[in-house]
Design a protein around this motif. Sequence first.
Motif, mmCIF file in Angstrom:
data_model
loop_
_atom_site.group_PDB
_atom_site.id
_atom_site.type_symbol
_atom_site.label_atom_id
_atom_site.label_comp_id
_atom_site.label_asym_id
_atom_site.label_seq_id
_atom_site.Cartn_x
_atom_site.Cartn_y
_atom_site.Cartn_z
ATOM 1 N N THR A 185 98.978 -15.603 67.091
ATOM 2 C CA THR A 185 97.950 -15.164 68.036
ATOM 3 C C THR A 185 97.373 -13.793 67.730
ATOM 4 N N ALA A 186 98.006 -13.043 66.827
ATOM 5 C CA ALA A 186 97.624 -11.650 66.636
ATOM 6 C C ALA A 186 96.270 -11.520 65.967
ATOM 7 N N GLY A 187 95.531 -10.526 66.444
ATOM 8 C CA GLY A 187 94.339 -10.034 65.780
ATOM 9 C C GLY A 187 94.602 -8.558 65.544
ATOM 10 N N THR A 188 93.765 -7.719 66.120
ATOM 11 C CA THR A 188 94.055 -6.283 66.089
ATOM 12 C C THR A 188 95.316 -5.993 66.894
ATOM 13 N N PHE A 189 95.488 -6.743 67.981
ATOM 14 C CA PHE A 189 96.649 -6.593 68.846
ATOM 15 C C PHE A 189 97.430 -7.905 68.861
ATOM 16 N N LEU A 190 98.466 -7.980 69.671
ATOM 17 C CA LEU A 190 99.335 -9.161 69.616
ATOM 18 C C LEU A 190 98.640 -10.435 70.059
ATOM 19 N N VAL A 191 97.683 -10.303 70.978
ATOM 20 C CA VAL A 191 96.910 -11.468 71.421
ATOM 21 C C VAL A 191 95.443 -11.142 71.214
ATOM 22 N N GLY A 192 94.948 -11.438 70.029
ATOM 23 C CA GLY A 192 93.532 -11.242 69.745
ATOM 24 C C GLY A 192 93.140 -9.794 69.555
ATOM 25 N N GLU A 193 91.956 -9.456 70.063
ATOM 26 C CA GLU A 193 91.324 -8.177 69.753
ATOM 27 C C GLU A 193 91.390 -7.163 70.880
ATOM 28 N N ALA A 194 92.092 -7.460 71.955
ATOM 29 C CA ALA A 194 92.172 -6.528 73.083
ATOM 30 C C ALA A 194 93.632 -6.261 73.431
ATOM 31 N N VAL A 195 93.884 -5.065 73.926
ATOM 32 C CA VAL A 195 95.226 -4.714 74.400
ATOM 33 C C VAL A 195 95.609 -5.620 75.560
ATOM 34 N N THR A 196 96.841 -6.110 75.533
ATOM 35 C CA THR A 196 97.359 -6.911 76.645
ATOM 36 C C THR A 196 98.752 -6.409 77.009
ATOM 37 N N ILE A 197 99.306 -7.041 78.019
ATOM 38 C CA ILE A 197 100.656 -6.721 78.462
ATOM 39 C C ILE A 197 101.672 -6.909 77.331
ATOM 40 N N ALA A 198 101.370 -7.790 76.387
ATOM 41 C CA ALA A 198 102.269 -7.993 75.249
ATOM 42 C C ALA A 198 102.421 -6.713 74.439
ATOM 43 N N ASP A 199 101.332 -5.992 74.219
ATOM 44 C CA ASP A 199 101.382 -4.738 73.471
ATOM 45 C C ASP A 199 102.108 -3.654 74.264
#
Length: 214
Positions: free
Chosen positions: A148-162
Amino acid sequence: MTLYTFWRSNSPWRVRIALAWKGVPHDIVTLDLGAGQQHTDDFRGLNLAEQIPVLELDEPGPPRRITQSMAIIEFLEERYPTPPLLPSEPWARAIARQLAEIVNSGIQPFQNLATTKKVQELGVDRRAWLEYFVSRGLAVLERAAHETAGTFLVGEAVTIADVYLVPQLYAARRFGIDLAPYPTLARVDATCATLPAFQTAHADAQPDAPKPVE
């Protein structure tokens, strides 16, 4: 509102990131976990589990408090939805929560101070315990995030995963865990380190963090 925290404890660190990311004004009260301040009668009145974080809301009426980092961050997401920490698309929201929970329930309980103190009392090698459970959890997270990772763990936006990733990798380094097998996690962690909210919330930037020896 007021956050009860300790500089290098993972759980309040996550909440600090969320508060900084959303720009929510708050005060902090620091507790020295090594000195056992979480076990005092006064703090037990705030959280019977004798754990941090505790978020105390500044509202009229009887005191209202929230414990557990996941519950606090979900509360902040609902009250302050912008900028978000959960994607708008349902599947991506679930995956962000899934990755956060790999850390929250799959790694964190095994490295908690209370857990490691107890295993030492039982004669277990603390170092071997930490290396096994933290490495196992990070391996699961690396494989899941790779999809699922892009720039961040789930795509291109910061999420709770990060938000959950960054304190966990700090702890892994502190425990002497080799991060070379987890390139996706290390790359995202380095990207997060460039963002002001993550810098503000970082353990080493906290008022109770030990000052460098000159």
